[in-house]
Design a protein around this motif. Structure first.
Motif, PDB file in Angstrom:
ATOM      1  N   ASN A   1      94.587   8.609  19.629  1.00  0.00           N
ATOM      2  CA  ASN A   1      95.353   8.309  20.844  1.00  0.00           C
ATOM      3  C   ASN A   1      96.145   9.507  21.366  1.00  0.00           C
ATOM      4  OD1 ASN A   1      97.006   7.754  18.433  1.00  0.00           O
ATOM      5  ND2 ASN A   1      98.600   7.313  19.917  1.00  0.00           N
ATOM      6  N   ALA A   2      96.424  10.475  20.495  1.00  0.00           N
ATOM      7  CA  ALA A   2      97.243  11.616  20.931  1.00  0.00           C
ATOM      8  C   ALA A   2      96.436  12.647  21.704  1.00  0.00           C
ATOM      9  CB  ALA A   2      97.904  12.271  19.735  1.00  0.00           C
ATOM     10  N   CYS A   3      95.148  12.766  21.392  1.00  0.00           N
ATOM     11  CA  CYS A   3      94.346  13.828  22.021  1.00  0.00           C
ATOM     12  C   CYS A   3      93.084  13.271  22.685  1.00  0.00           C
ATOM     13  CB  CYS A   3      93.975  14.880  20.981  1.00  0.00           C
ATOM     14  SG  CYS A   3      92.944  14.212  19.666  1.00  0.00           S
ATOM     15  N   ASP A   4      92.973  11.945  22.768  1.00  0.00           N
ATOM     16  CA  ASP A   4      91.819  11.289  23.378  1.00  0.00           C
ATOM     17  C   ASP A   4      90.516  11.604  22.640  1.00  0.00           C
ATOM     18  OD1 ASP A   4      90.746   9.525  25.250  1.00  0.00           O
ATOM     19  OD2 ASP A   4      90.245  11.107  26.669  1.00  0.00           O
ATOM     20  N   GLY A   5      90.639  11.985  21.376  1.00  0.00           N
ATOM     21  CA  GLY A   5      89.437  12.232  20.579  1.00  0.00           C
ATOM     22  C   GLY A   5      88.930  13.662  20.623  1.00  0.00           C
ATOM     23  N   ILE A   6      89.679  14.521  21.337  1.00  0.00           N
ATOM     24  CA  ILE A   6      89.207  15.902  21.527  1.00  0.00           C
ATOM     25  C   ILE A   6      89.601  16.806  20.354  1.00  0.00           C
ATOM     26  CG2 ILE A   6      89.399  17.927  23.048  1.00  0.00           C
ATOM     27  CD1 ILE A   6      89.936  15.859  25.345  1.00  0.00           C
ATOM     28  N   GLY A   7      90.742  16.509  19.735  1.00  0.00           N
ATOM     29  CA  GLY A   7      91.188  17.312  18.593  1.00  0.00           C
ATOM     30  C   GLY A   7      92.225  18.362  18.951  1.00  0.00           C
ATOM     31  N   THR A   8      92.332  18.656  20.257  1.00  0.00           N
ATOM     32  CA  THR A   8      93.382  19.572  20.716  1.00  0.00           C
ATOM     33  C   THR A   8      94.097  18.929  21.889  1.00  0.00           C
ATOM     34  OG1 THR A   8      91.899  20.683  22.270  1.00  0.00           O
ATOM     35  CG2 THR A   8      92.115  21.667  20.078  1.00  0.00           C
ATOM     36  N   ARG A   9      95.276  19.394  22.145  1.00  0.00           N
ATOM     37  CA  ARG A   9      96.005  18.902  23.315  1.00  0.00           C
ATOM     38  C   ARG A   9      96.744  20.069  23.967  1.00  0.00           C
ATOM     39  NH1 ARG A   9     100.868  19.289  21.743  1.00  0.00           N
ATOM     40  NH2 ARG A   9     101.506  18.962  19.585  1.00  0.00           N
ATOM     41  N   GLU A  10      97.205  19.822  25.213  1.00  0.00           N
ATOM     42  CA  GLU A  10      97.940  20.867  25.916  1.00  0.00           C
ATOM     43  C   GLU A  10      99.208  21.193  25.153  1.00  0.00           C
ATOM     44  OE1 GLU A  10      98.687  19.620  29.903  1.00  0.00           O
ATOM     45  OE2 GLU A  10      96.690  20.197  30.559  1.00  0.00           O
ATOM     46  N   SER A  11      99.626  22.448  25.202  1.00  0.00           N
ATOM     47  CA  SER A  11     100.840  22.831  24.490  1.00  0.00           C
ATOM     48  C   SER A  11     102.054  22.193  25.175  1.00  0.00           C
ATOM     49  CB  SER A  11     100.982  24.347  24.465  1.00  0.00           C
ATOM     50  OG  SER A  11     101.470  24.793  25.704  1.00  0.00           O
ATOM     51  N   TRP A  12     103.109  22.024  24.406  1.00  0.00           N
ATOM     52  CA  TRP A  12     104.324  21.396  24.948  1.00  0.00           C
ATOM     53  C   TRP A  12     104.831  22.174  26.145  1.00  0.00           C
ATOM     54  CZ3 TRP A  12     105.459  16.711  24.027  1.00  0.00           C
ATOM     55  CH2 TRP A  12     105.154  16.123  22.796  1.00  0.00           C
ATOM     56  N   GLU A  13     104.774  23.486  26.063  1.00  0.00           N
ATOM     57  CA  GLU A  13     105.349  24.308  27.121  1.00  0.00           C
ATOM     58  C   GLU A  13     104.681  24.077  28.473  1.00  0.00           C
ATOM     59  OE1 GLU A  13     104.902  27.882  24.868  1.00  0.00           O
ATOM     60  OE2 GLU A  13     106.955  28.446  25.377  1.00  0.00           O
ATOM     61  N   SER A  14     103.404  23.707  28.441  1.00  0.00           N
ATOM     62  CA  SER A  14     102.718  23.512  29.720  1.00  0.00           C
ATOM     63  C   SER A  14     103.200  22.247  30.414  1.00  0.00           C
ATOM     64  CB  SER A  14     101.208  23.470  29.507  1.00  0.00           C
ATOM     65  OG  SER A  14     100.854  22.259  28.883  1.00  0.00           O
TER      66      SER A  14
ATOM     67  N   LYS B   1      86.456   3.740  16.996  1.00  0.00           N
ATOM     68  CA  LYS B   1      86.419   3.359  18.413  1.00  0.00           C
ATOM     69  C   LYS B   1      85.430   4.258  19.174  1.00  0.00           C
ATOM     70  CE  LYS B   1      89.584   3.694  22.327  1.00  0.00           C
ATOM     71  NZ  LYS B   1      89.775   2.577  23.231  1.00  0.00           N
ATOM     72  N   GLU B   2      84.767   3.641  20.161  1.00  0.00           N
ATOM     73  CA  GLU B   2      83.815   4.429  20.959  1.00  0.00           C
ATOM     74  C   GLU B   2      84.564   5.341  21.935  1.00  0.00           C
ATOM     75  OE1 GLU B   2      80.897   2.154  23.091  1.00  0.00           O
ATOM     76  OE2 GLU B   2      79.712   3.943  23.540  1.00  0.00           O
ATOM     77  N   LEU B   3      84.048   6.544  22.106  1.00  0.00           N
ATOM     78  CA  LEU B   3      84.701   7.525  22.981  1.00  0.00           C
ATOM     79  C   LEU B   3      84.266   7.344  24.433  1.00  0.00           C
ATOM     80  CD1 LEU B   3      84.101  10.605  20.681  1.00  0.00           C
ATOM     81  CD2 LEU B   3      86.313   9.520  21.120  1.00  0.00           C
ATOM     82  N   SER B   4      85.075   7.818  25.350  1.00  0.00           N
ATOM     83  CA  SER B   4      84.676   7.807  26.756  1.00  0.00           C
ATOM     84  C   SER B   4      83.493   8.753  26.941  1.00  0.00           C
ATOM     85  CB  SER B   4      85.843   8.263  27.642  1.00  0.00           C
ATOM     86  OG  SER B   4      86.081   9.643  27.450  1.00  0.00           O
ATOM     87  N   VAL B   5      82.737   8.540  27.993  1.00  0.00           N
ATOM     88  CA  VAL B   5      81.535   9.353  28.234  1.00  0.00           C
ATOM     89  C   VAL B   5      81.893  10.837  28.317  1.00  0.00           C
ATOM     90  CG1 VAL B   5      79.622   9.764  29.819  1.00  0.00           C
ATOM     91  CG2 VAL B   5      80.443   7.440  29.446  1.00  0.00           C
ATOM     92  N   GLU B   6      82.994  11.125  29.008  1.00  0.00           N
ATOM     93  CA  GLU B   6      83.410  12.521  29.160  1.00  0.00           C
ATOM     94  C   GLU B   6      83.655  13.177  27.799  1.00  0.00           C
ATOM     95  OE1 GLU B   6      84.685   9.952  30.694  1.00  0.00           O
ATOM     96  OE2 GLU B   6      84.974  10.344  32.827  1.00  0.00           O
ATOM     97  N   VAL B   7      84.393  12.453  26.936  1.00  0.00           N
ATOM     98  CA  VAL B   7      84.722  13.025  25.632  1.00  0.00           C
ATOM     99  C   VAL B   7      83.470  13.096  24.745  1.00  0.00           C
ATOM    100  CG1 VAL B   7      86.175  12.769  23.573  1.00  0.00           C
ATOM    101  CG2 VAL B   7      87.132  12.319  25.826  1.00  0.00           C
TER     102      VAL B   7
END
Ligand SMILES: [Zn+2]
Length: 171
Positions: A133-146, A115-121
């Motif tokens: 779908n979990a990280c929008d293609g970035i590979g990392t996500r915010e920690s649960w605690e945040s 799938k093609e990524l958004s311009v920002e990503v």
């Protein structure tokens, strides 16, 4: 999922019911325990099994929380808490193993792997295709605690509930 807190002998509508979803409830109750450990430590506040405080306990907790609000201690706690949340490192996304491209069966079935990524990503990752779908293609996500918010306004709303609740049960 939410935590429903019911007034035992409410004196008005404000005292009948207080609801926070679990994300809001956890820091709010932790804060109550910090402010009034002698009242709150014995309450199983993170379970919805009907535990709570009687009328005099609820009023005493309200009084101590109101004091914290008036001295500015709650606002200071909010500031420090948000600083801490913002400082939490992002976590590796498990669905794509940190690559940003989900290639398991579900990911492939849904076409995420090409799938093609958004311009920002695209700018962020230097890649044009391959999504998760979990990280929008970035590979990392915010920690649960945040994800657990805390606000002075939420404390104030809880105090108003407490003052009119006649005691409460967490369900
Ligand atoms: Zn991912």
């Amino acid at each position: 999922m939410g935590m429903d807190v019911y007034g035992k002998k409410p004196t008005n509508e404000t005292g009948e019911y207080f609801r926070n979803n679990v994300w809001w409830w956890r820091p709010l109750w932790d804060y109550c325990v910090t402010v009034a450990p002698e009242l709150c430590e014995s309450v199983s506040g993170h379970y919805n099994n009907g535990d709570g405080l009687d009328e005099s306990g609820a009023l005493e907790l309200a009084k101590q929380l109101r004091h914290e609000l008036e001295t500015g201690a709650t606002a200071e706690n909010e500031r420090q808490y948000n600083e801490w949340r913002a400082s939490l490192p992002r976590e590796k996304c498990e669905l794509c193993d940190g690559t940003g491209i989900r290639t398991d069966d579900i990911g492939r079935e849904m076409g995420q792997h090409d799938k093609e990524l958004s311009v920002e990503v695209q700018i962020l990752t230097g890649r044009t295709h391959g999504w998760c779908n979990a990280c929008d293609g970035i590979g990392t996500r915010e920690s649960w605690e945040s994800g657990y918010p805390f606000s002075t306004e939420n404390v104030r709303a809880f105090v108003e509930f407490l003052e009119n609740s006649g005691g409460f049960s967490i369900c």
